[in-house]
Design a protein around this motif. Structure first.
Motif, PDB file in Angstrom:
ATOM      1  N   GLY A  50       0.482 -40.734 -16.943  1.00 19.76           N
ATOM      2  CA  GLY A  50       1.080 -39.405 -17.028  1.00 19.76           C
ATOM      3  C   GLY A  50       2.513 -39.356 -16.530  1.00 19.76           C
ATOM      4  O   GLY A  50       2.996 -38.298 -16.125  1.00 19.76           O
ATOM      5  N   CYS A  51       3.216 -40.487 -16.568  1.00 17.12           N
ATOM      6  CA  CYS A  51       4.589 -40.531 -16.056  1.00 17.12           C
ATOM      7  C   CYS A  51       5.593 -39.893 -17.010  1.00 17.12           C
ATOM      8  O   CYS A  51       6.726 -39.628 -16.638  1.00 17.12           O
ATOM      9  N   GLU A  52       5.185 -39.665 -18.257  1.00 20.82           N
ATOM     10  CA  GLU A  52       5.993 -39.049 -19.305  1.00 20.82           C
ATOM     11  C   GLU A  52       7.210 -39.868 -19.724  1.00 20.82           C
ATOM     12  O   GLU A  52       8.144 -39.351 -20.326  1.00 20.82           O
ATOM     13  N   GLN A  53       7.219 -41.161 -19.416  1.00 20.91           N
ATOM     14  CA  GLN A  53       8.317 -42.028 -19.864  1.00 20.91           C
ATOM     15  C   GLN A  53       8.371 -42.070 -21.389  1.00 20.91           C
ATOM     16  O   GLN A  53       9.447 -42.128 -21.965  1.00 20.91           O
ATOM     17  N   CYS A  54       7.202 -42.001 -22.030  1.00 12.84           N
ATOM     18  CA  CYS A  54       7.159 -42.002 -23.491  1.00 12.84           C
ATOM     19  C   CYS A  54       7.909 -40.803 -24.064  1.00 12.84           C
ATOM     20  O   CYS A  54       8.546 -40.901 -25.115  1.00 12.84           O
ATOM     21  N   CYS A  60       6.540 -46.340 -24.036  1.00 10.18           N
ATOM     22  CA  CYS A  60       5.672 -46.462 -22.866  1.00 10.18           C
ATOM     23  C   CYS A  60       5.968 -47.775 -22.146  1.00 10.18           C
ATOM     24  O   CYS A  60       6.210 -48.800 -22.775  1.00 10.18           O
ATOM     25  N   HIS A  61       5.930 -47.748 -20.830  1.00 10.81           N
ATOM     26  CA  HIS A  61       6.190 -48.964 -20.058  1.00 10.81           C
ATOM     27  C   HIS A  61       4.932 -49.803 -19.850  1.00 10.81           C
ATOM     28  O   HIS A  61       5.022 -50.955 -19.438  1.00 10.81           O
ATOM     29  N   ILE A  62       3.761 -49.266 -20.182  1.00  6.66           N
ATOM     30  CA  ILE A  62       2.511 -50.001 -20.009  1.00  6.66           C
ATOM     31  C   ILE A  62       2.405 -51.063 -21.097  1.00  6.66           C
ATOM     32  O   ILE A  62       2.569 -50.775 -22.283  1.00  6.66           O
ATOM     33  N   LYS A  63       2.148 -52.277 -20.703  1.00 10.10           N
ATOM     34  CA  LYS A  63       2.045 -53.387 -21.649  1.00 10.10           C
ATOM     35  C   LYS A  63       0.578 -53.578 -22.042  1.00 10.10           C
ATOM     36  O   LYS A  63      -0.205 -54.156 -21.304  1.00 10.10           O
ATOM     37  N   ASP A  64       0.227 -53.041 -23.205  1.00  8.52           N
ATOM     38  CA  ASP A  64      -1.117 -53.206 -23.731  1.00  8.52           C
ATOM     39  C   ASP A  64      -1.024 -53.197 -25.255  1.00  8.52           C
ATOM     40  O   ASP A  64       0.056 -53.392 -25.809  1.00  8.52           O
TER      41      ASP A  64
END
Length: 88
Positions: A50-54, A60-64
């Motif tokens: 829920g960091c709203e970076q997207c 998104c900063h999450i690597k998946d």
């Protein structure tokens, strides 16, 4: 022109919900519609923080595997979302 549809299966078991998607895939093939069934449990999908970076940066900063899935969703003509319903 061939239409592309993504069918998202959220059930871990490949029983009734998956079977319905397979039947739908066969029926749509007769209409020249290409259906790719995606089993969500086959992908590495991490929880959103829920960091709203997207929203702020556009990525998104999450690597998946969400980048891979989003790429498929952006180029398809339709989306089918399936989930099992359990009645007690």
């Amino acid at each position: 022109m061939v239409k592309r549809v993504i069918a998202i299966n959220s059930s871990r078991r490949k029983k009734n919900t998956y079977g319905i998607l397979e039947q739908l895939q066969e029926e749509l093939k007769k209409e020249k519609v290409e259906v790719e069934i995606i089993n969500l449990f086959d992908y590495d999908i991490k929880e959103c923080y829920g960091c709203e970076q997207c929203l702020r940066v556009g990525k998104c900063h999450i690597k998946d595997d969400m980048d891979l899935l989003m790429g498929k969703l952006k180029v398809c003509d339709g989306i089918i979302i399936s989930t099992p319903v359990y009645i007690i």
